[in-house]
Design an enzyme around this catalytic site. Structure first.
Site, PDB file in Angstrom:
ATOM      1  N   HIS A 220     -11.281   5.210  -4.787  1.00  0.00           N
ATOM      2  CA  HIS A 220     -11.498   4.645  -3.456  1.00  0.00           C
ATOM      3  C   HIS A 220     -10.561   3.481  -3.175  1.00  0.00           C
ATOM      4  CE1 HIS A 220     -14.191   2.088  -5.889  1.00  0.00           C
ATOM      5  NE2 HIS A 220     -14.188   1.201  -4.892  1.00  0.00           N
TER       6      HIS A 220
ATOM      7  N   HIS B 121     -10.251  -0.227  -0.864  1.00  0.00           N
ATOM      8  CA  HIS B 121     -10.799  -1.271  -0.003  1.00  0.00           C
ATOM      9  C   HIS B 121      -9.608  -1.932   0.670  1.00  0.00           C
ATOM     10  CE1 HIS B 121     -14.835  -0.942  -1.535  1.00  0.00           C
ATOM     11  NE2 HIS B 121     -14.418  -1.160  -2.783  1.00  0.00           N
TER      12      HIS B 121
ATOM     13  N   TYR C  66      -2.659  -2.318  -8.694  1.00  0.00           N
ATOM     14  CA  TYR C  66      -2.706  -1.625  -7.407  1.00  0.00           C
ATOM     15  C   TYR C  66      -3.423  -2.477  -6.357  1.00  0.00           C
ATOM     16  CZ  TYR C  66      -1.866   1.878 -10.959  1.00  0.00           C
ATOM     17  OH  TYR C  66      -1.370   2.562 -12.039  1.00  0.00           O
TER      18      TYR C  66
END
Length: 165
Positions: free
Chosen positions: A59, A61, A139
């Site tokens: 996922h 954010h 990342y």
């Protein structure tokens, strides 16, 4: 099922969570270059400012600010997801659906809310046990913000030290 109404704020700042269908997948970090290419392409055609960003295995954010008069974050996410999917399927044998159909969005309304959501992004890899410290996760826009002197390299260690006192 309740009718969810997305924010219509133009030029606003928003926090997003965008997830893969398979929450055990590592596609996003395994193919980070394809994701980065997809984001750069969409950003060049439909500008937005990345306030904070973290990519986890399954996922993302992000905190974005949209240009004045623009509130079409949904189209931007659709384009990023579509482009990443096409690039992935063109360069691998991957054939399955990739993304959850929807994403979660929250309109940022105060500076405290903004700070909390940026911190949430940067602490998320630690929260998920992927690294011991924020600076270890590659990342993330955290590294950009350290270079801009917005955060100390050992920021979450400093937070932990304060919380222990």
């Amino acid at each position: 099922m309740p009718n969810y109404v997305r924010s219509k704020q133009k030029g606003g700042t928003f926090f997003f969570t965008v997830a893969l269908q398979n929450r055990q997948s590592c596609l996003l970090i395994d193919h980070i270059d394809l994701l980065r290419e997809s984001v750069r392409y969409v950003k060049s055609r439909r500008p937005f400012t990345i306030v904070a960003w973290v990519v986890l295995p399954d996922h993302i954010h992000a905190v974005w600010t949209l240009p004045d008069g623009d509130n079409d974050f949904s189209r931007r996410w659709q384009l990023i997801k579509t482009l990443f999917t096409k690039k992935l399927k063109a360069t691998t044998q991957y054939k399955h659906s990739i993304w959850q159909k929807r994403f979660w969005e929250h309109e940022i309304r105060t500076s405290d809310d903004l700070t909390a959501h940026i911190n949430y992004c940067y602490l998320n890899p630690v929260k998920h046990g992927l690294v011991a410290s924020t600076h270890e996760w590659p990342y993330s826009s955290f590294h950009r913000d350290v270079q801009r002197h917005l955060f100390d390299h050992n920021w979450n260690s400093i937070i932990s030290d304060k919380n222990e006192k």
